[in-house]
Design a protein around this motif. Structure first.
Motif, PDB file in Angstrom:
ATOM      1  N   ILE A 245       0.925  -1.142  -0.167  1.00 34.54           N
ATOM      2  CA  ILE A 245       0.029  -0.015   0.117  1.00 34.54           C
ATOM      3  C   ILE A 245       0.947   1.300   0.020  1.00 34.54           C
ATOM      4  CG2 ILE A 245      -1.927   1.400   1.068  1.00 34.54           C
ATOM      5  CD1 ILE A 245      -2.672  -1.399   2.550  1.00 34.54           C
ATOM      6  N   HIS A 246       1.011   2.009  -1.065  1.00 31.33           N
ATOM      7  CA  HIS A 246       1.853   3.200  -1.115  1.00 31.33           C
ATOM      8  C   HIS A 246       1.093   4.191  -0.165  1.00 31.33           C
ATOM      9  CE1 HIS A 246       3.696   6.684  -3.043  1.00 31.33           C
ATOM     10  NE2 HIS A 246       4.651   5.856  -3.066  1.00 31.33           N
ATOM     11  N   ILE A 247       1.881   4.881   0.343  1.00 33.72           N
ATOM     12  CA  ILE A 247       1.783   6.037   1.337  1.00 33.72           C
ATOM     13  C   ILE A 247       0.624   6.971   0.771  1.00 33.72           C
ATOM     14  CG2 ILE A 247       3.580   7.756   0.414  1.00 33.72           C
ATOM     15  CD1 ILE A 247       3.708   8.545   3.502  1.00 33.72           C
ATOM     16  N   SER A 248       0.358   7.117  -0.499  1.00 38.23           N
ATOM     17  CA  SER A 248      -0.554   8.043  -1.024  1.00 38.23           C
ATOM     18  C   SER A 248      -1.807   7.302  -1.030  1.00 38.23           C
ATOM     19  CB  SER A 248      -0.175   8.443  -2.714  1.00 38.23           C
ATOM     20  OG  SER A 248       0.061   7.259  -3.450  1.00 38.23           O
ATOM     21  N   GLU A 249      -1.797   5.986  -1.058  1.00 38.98           N
ATOM     22  CA  GLU A 249      -2.951   5.210  -1.094  1.00 38.98           C
ATOM     23  C   GLU A 249      -3.682   4.950   0.281  1.00 38.98           C
ATOM     24  OE1 GLU A 249      -4.655   4.938  -3.768  1.00 38.98           O
ATOM     25  OE2 GLU A 249      -3.136   5.735  -5.326  1.00 38.98           O
ATOM     26  N   LEU A 250      -3.058   5.370   1.429  1.00 38.64           N
ATOM     27  CA  LEU A 250      -3.462   4.888   2.656  1.00 38.64           C
ATOM     28  C   LEU A 250      -4.594   5.744   3.195  1.00 38.64           C
ATOM     29  CD1 LEU A 250      -0.086   4.572   4.440  1.00 38.64           C
ATOM     30  CD2 LEU A 250      -1.806   2.796   4.234  1.00 38.64           C
ATOM     31  N   SER A 251      -4.764   6.968   2.716  1.00 37.50           N
ATOM     32  CA  SER A 251      -5.838   7.991   3.238  1.00 37.50           C
ATOM     33  C   SER A 251      -6.135   8.849   2.391  1.00 37.50           C
ATOM     34  CB  SER A 251      -5.344   8.326   4.720  1.00 37.50           C
ATOM     35  OG  SER A 251      -6.546   9.383   5.261  1.00 37.50           O
ATOM     36  N   TRP A 252      -7.479   9.417   2.414  1.00 32.76           N
ATOM     37  CA  TRP A 252      -7.854  10.489   1.453  1.00 32.76           C
ATOM     38  C   TRP A 252      -7.247  11.871   1.922  1.00 32.76           C
ATOM     39  CZ3 TRP A 252      -9.863   9.380  -2.781  1.00 32.76           C
ATOM     40  CH2 TRP A 252     -10.360   8.166  -3.060  1.00 32.76           C
ATOM     41  N   SER A 253      -6.661  11.948   3.216  1.00 34.47           N
ATOM     42  CA  SER A 253      -6.330  13.155   3.520  1.00 34.47           C
ATOM     43  C   SER A 253      -4.407  12.906   3.769  1.00 34.47           C
ATOM     44  CB  SER A 253      -6.555  13.447   5.297  1.00 34.47           C
ATOM     45  OG  SER A 253      -6.180  12.299   6.028  1.00 34.47           O
ATOM     46  N   HIS A 254      -4.027  14.152   3.777  1.00 29.04           N
ATOM     47  CA  HIS A 254      -2.400  13.941   3.684  1.00 29.04           C
ATOM     48  C   HIS A 254      -1.745  13.242   4.990  1.00 29.04           C
ATOM     49  CE1 HIS A 254       1.723  15.302   2.926  1.00 29.04           C
ATOM     50  NE2 HIS A 254       1.751  15.590   4.186  1.00 29.04           N
ATOM     51  N   VAL A 255      -0.819  12.153   4.614  1.00 25.01           N
ATOM     52  CA  VAL A 255      -0.145  11.432   5.347  1.00 25.01           C
ATOM     53  C   VAL A 255       1.489  11.612   5.465  1.00 25.01           C
ATOM     54  CG1 VAL A 255       0.334   8.874   6.228  1.00 25.01           C
ATOM     55  CG2 VAL A 255      -1.924   9.556   5.191  1.00 25.01           C
ATOM     56  N   ASN A 256       1.834  12.042   6.752  1.00 23.71           N
ATOM     57  CA  ASN A 256       3.190  12.363   6.966  1.00 23.71           C
ATOM     58  C   ASN A 256       4.141  10.858   6.863  1.00 23.71           C
ATOM     59  OD1 ASN A 256       3.240  15.123   6.605  1.00 23.71           O
ATOM     60  ND2 ASN A 256       2.403  15.156   8.796  1.00 23.71           N
ATOM     61  N   HIS A 257       3.546  10.029   7.563  1.00 23.30           N
ATOM     62  CA  HIS A 257       4.296   8.644   7.680  1.00 23.30           C
ATOM     63  C   HIS A 257       3.140   7.656   7.862  1.00 23.30           C
ATOM     64  CE1 HIS A 257       6.696   5.372   9.262  1.00 23.30           C
ATOM     65  NE2 HIS A 257       7.527   5.870   8.750  1.00 23.30           N
ATOM     66  N   PRO A 258       3.415   6.425   6.993  1.00 25.63           N
ATOM     67  CA  PRO A 258       2.436   5.259   7.266  1.00 25.63           C
ATOM     68  C   PRO A 258       1.865   4.847   8.609  1.00 25.63           C
ATOM     69  CG  PRO A 258       3.893   4.866   5.462  1.00 25.63           C
ATOM     70  CD  PRO A 258       4.685   6.003   6.406  1.00 25.63           C
ATOM     71  N   SER A 259       2.865   5.054   9.670  1.00 21.55           N
ATOM     72  CA  SER A 259       2.501   4.547  10.972  1.00 21.55           C
ATOM     73  C   SER A 259       1.400   5.562  11.611  1.00 21.55           C
ATOM     74  CB  SER A 259       3.789   4.642  11.871  1.00 21.55           C
ATOM     75  OG  SER A 259       4.303   5.989  12.054  1.00 21.55           O
ATOM     76  N   GLU A 260       1.015   6.577  11.012  1.00 19.69           N
ATOM     77  CA  GLU A 260      -0.389   7.290  11.337  1.00 19.69           C
ATOM     78  C   GLU A 260      -1.414   6.917  11.080  1.00 19.69           C
ATOM     79  OE1 GLU A 260       0.312  11.165   9.583  1.00 19.69           O
ATOM     80  OE2 GLU A 260       2.259  11.746  10.401  1.00 19.69           O
ATOM     81  N   VAL A 261      -1.434   5.982  10.169  1.00 15.64           N
ATOM     82  CA  VAL A 261      -2.460   5.226   9.648  1.00 15.64           C
ATOM     83  C   VAL A 261      -2.646   3.894  10.272  1.00 15.64           C
ATOM     84  CG1 VAL A 261      -4.180   4.696   7.968  1.00 15.64           C
ATOM     85  CG2 VAL A 261      -2.630   6.721   7.788  1.00 15.64           C
ATOM     86  N   VAL A 262      -1.486   2.967  10.076  1.00 12.08           N
ATOM     87  CA  VAL A 262      -1.703   1.457  10.169  1.00 12.08           C
ATOM     88  C   VAL A 262      -0.487   1.146  11.244  1.00 12.08           C
ATOM     89  CG1 VAL A 262      -2.833   1.112   8.320  1.00 12.08           C
ATOM     90  CG2 VAL A 262      -0.429   0.991   8.428  1.00 12.08           C
ATOM     91  N   ALA A 263      -0.764   0.207  11.902  1.00 10.62           N
ATOM     92  CA  ALA A 263       0.385  -0.451  12.633  1.00 10.62           C
ATOM     93  C   ALA A 263       0.758  -1.832  12.202  1.00 10.62           C
ATOM     94  CB  ALA A 263       0.033  -0.216  14.114  1.00 10.62           C
ATOM     95  N   ILE A 264       1.995  -2.313  12.549  1.00 15.69           N
ATOM     96  CA  ILE A 264       2.240  -3.895  12.254  1.00 15.69           C
ATOM     97  C   ILE A 264       1.188  -4.872  12.959  1.00 15.69           C
ATOM     98  CG2 ILE A 264       3.935  -5.693  12.283  1.00 15.69           C
ATOM     99  CD1 ILE A 264       6.022  -3.465  11.855  1.00 15.69           C
ATOM    100  N   GLY A 265       0.847  -5.735  12.323  1.00 15.12           N
ATOM    101  CA  GLY A 265      -0.144  -6.522  12.913  1.00 15.12           C
ATOM    102  C   GLY A 265      -1.710  -6.308  12.777  1.00 15.12           C
ATOM    103  N   ASP A 266      -1.849  -5.179  12.292  1.00  6.40           N
ATOM    104  CA  ASP A 266      -3.463  -4.511  12.093  1.00  6.40           C
ATOM    105  C   ASP A 266      -3.812  -5.431  10.874  1.00  6.40           C
ATOM    106  OD1 ASP A 266      -3.080  -2.630  14.179  1.00  6.40           O
ATOM    107  OD2 ASP A 266      -3.153  -1.081  12.542  1.00  6.40           O
ATOM    108  N   THR A 267      -5.329  -5.879  11.036  1.00  2.59           N
ATOM    109  CA  THR A 267      -5.932  -6.637  10.022  1.00  2.59           C
ATOM    110  C   THR A 267      -6.606  -5.758   9.246  1.00  2.59           C
ATOM    111  OG1 THR A 267      -6.146  -8.855  11.037  1.00  2.59           O
ATOM    112  CG2 THR A 267      -7.570  -8.425   9.348  1.00  2.59           C
TER     113      THR A 267
END
Length: 494
Positions: A245-267
């Motif tokens: 999942i590219h950082i640009s495809e994680l959220s509709w809003s601006h994301v500085n780092h993927p860890s702001e949206v998901v964490a390791i182990g999340d389903t």
């Protein structure tokens, strides 16, 4: 090194073996005698022999190999492990292989080595596995810097980067486990064996990956688990193959780092965006499974609507304002305030909450044009600063224009001398004050006044008094002594 089986010793007595005795009985000169030599083996140093454990001591093990004396295996020759307990390595009555180190040492003992016999056999097996590509199994006996040590009969090194397909953060969890690995490097002169468990896992999962790629299609929504997070996105485990999942495809809003949206182990539920079957790469999207906030803007708002928003970013040409989660619009610098704005930071700052007016909605480009100045009765968070900066340009000229009229607006009242107060500070020096006091009573004092009369009484009436007054004047001010003498001479001449 050769394997040796029990064979009669070379110095066995001559005679005819008794039929049915298996060579243990001989007929010599018509007599049947035991053939003791048949129970002894013939071997050389470096040969591998078989024996049975007959005794286990604290620091050694005794093994019967069929020789005239029992062989001794020191504890350090039992295993490639360090500081082992002999009772943990062998059992009473167990049959073991041992390599002959010395047929007779200084104490007359036969010295054997179990670990070296195992090493020789293991090395031949490892060489065969390296040539064929077959995996080998070994038990993890040590965790060292940079990897694991496996007991293969030979110490094999498994680098940390080759332990698993993904990076392993804690190698201690593999301690004591039996792992299947491939031999990727072999050096007999250095007794060096390098292994790879990752190669085995990748081969096992190759078929699984092909099956997954075969059933996936772009547009499908599937579930996966976040396996790793990097600066440019997040990897998702899809039951055997990773997608990105590219950082640009994680959220509709601006994301500085993927860890702001998901964490390791999340389903997570993700959408398959693209599949590169040749390179076995899958592109995924997380925001595509969520509501698009832009559709809310299109359906619920029109140009001219006034909405509340938060300033998210200030740039040279304006400011970005978030009016809905994930939806930002641009307020151009010309739409920030009614007065001229040199820099947007004069008017707004990140985090400020204010009202904006929608000027234009570009559906195709997904862009909003907003205005702050067109909102009536807008309370700007930095409005005072803007007014101060706007007024700063005329501050110099205004101050000069106000000073000149101020002097003209205060004329002196009638009947008063206008310069009375200014004389001490602007015109009259301190040293000339006694001279003016001495001259005024003589030249200007009118007759008949009470105050004037007192001044007249101070004049000297005799030449003697005149001389004294002149002397005092000389002491007070040298330059004014002549002026003090002149009025004193007039009475004496008359």
């Amino acid at each position: 090194m050769t394997d040796t089986t029990l064979t009669p010793a070379a110095d066995a007595p001559t005679g005819s073996p008794v039929e049915g005795s298996g060579g243990l009985l001989l007929e010599i000169d018509g007599k049947i005698v035991p053939n003791y030599a048949a129970t002894m083996v013939s071997f050389e140093e470096g040969d591998v022999v078989k024996g049975r454990v007959v005794r286990i001591d604290k620091d050694e093990v005794l093994v019967d190999i069929g020789y005239k004396s029992e062989g001794v295996i020191p504890s350090h020759e039992l295993s490639i492990r360090k500081s082992v307990n002999p009772a943990d390595e062998v059992e009473q009555g167990e049959e073991v292989d041992a390599l002959v180190l010395t047929k007779e040492d200084a104490d007359g003992r036969l010295v054997l080595s179990k670990k070296r016999a195992r090493f020789e056999k293991a090395w031949r097996r490892i060489e065969a596995a390296a040539e064929s590509g077959e995996p080998v199994e070994g038990n993890v006996i040590e965790v060292v810097k940079g990897g694991l040590i496996l007991d293969l009969g030979v110490r094999g090194f498994l680098p940390a980067s080759l332990v698993d397909i993904r990076r392993v953060h804690n190698l201690d969890e593999f301690m004591g486990q039996t792992l299947e690995c491939k031999v990727i490097e072999l050096n007999r002169s250095r007794n060096n064996v390098v292994l790879s468990r990752r190669a085995v896992l990748e081969e096992e999962r190759k078929e699984v990956r092909e099956q997954i790629l075969g059933r996936l299609e772009p547009g499908q929504v599937v579930e996966g688990k976040i396996s790793n997070i990097v600066d440019f996105g997040a990897f998702v485990d899809l039951d055997g193959i990773d997608g990105l999942i590219h950082i640009s495809e994680l959220s509709w809003s601006h994301v500085n780092h993927p860890s702001e949206v998901v964490a390791i182990g999340d389903t997570v539920r993700i959408k398959v965006l693209d599949i590169d079957r040749d390179r076995q790469r899958i592109s995924l999207g997380l925001k595509q499974t969520q509501e698009d906030p832009w559709q809310r803007v299109i359906s619920a708002h029109r140009p001219g609507d006034v909405l509340g928003g938060t300033v998210t970013k200030v740039v040279a040409f304006g400011a970005f304002v978030e009016i809905l989660p994930g939806v930002e619009g641009l307020v151009h610098i010309s739409e920030l305030a009614d007065h001229h704005v040199e820099s947007p930071s004069e008017v707004v700052e990140p985090g400020a909450t204010l009202d904006v007016k929608i000027l234009e909605i570009d559906e195709e480009r997904r862009r909003l044009s907003l205005s702050i100045k067109q909102v009536e009765e807008q309370k700007m968070p930095m409005g005072d600063l803007g007014e101060q900066i706007a007024a700063a340009g005329s501050a110099g000229e205004g101050s000069e224009a106000q000073v000149e009229p101020a002097a003209e607006e205060a004329p002196a009242p009638e009947g008063e001398e206008p310069a009375a107060e200014e004389t001490p500070t602007e015109e009259a020096p301190t040293e000339e004050a006694p001279t003016e006091v001495a001259e005024d009573p003589v030249a200007e004092a009118p007759e008949g006044g009470e105050q004037e009369g007192e001044s007249v009484q101070e004049r000297p009436d005799s030449p003697d008094d005149t001389d004294e007054a002149a002397g005092e004047s000389d002491e007070d001010g040298g330059e004014d002594s002549t002026a003090a003498e002149s009025p004193a001479e007039e009475p004496s001449e008359s």
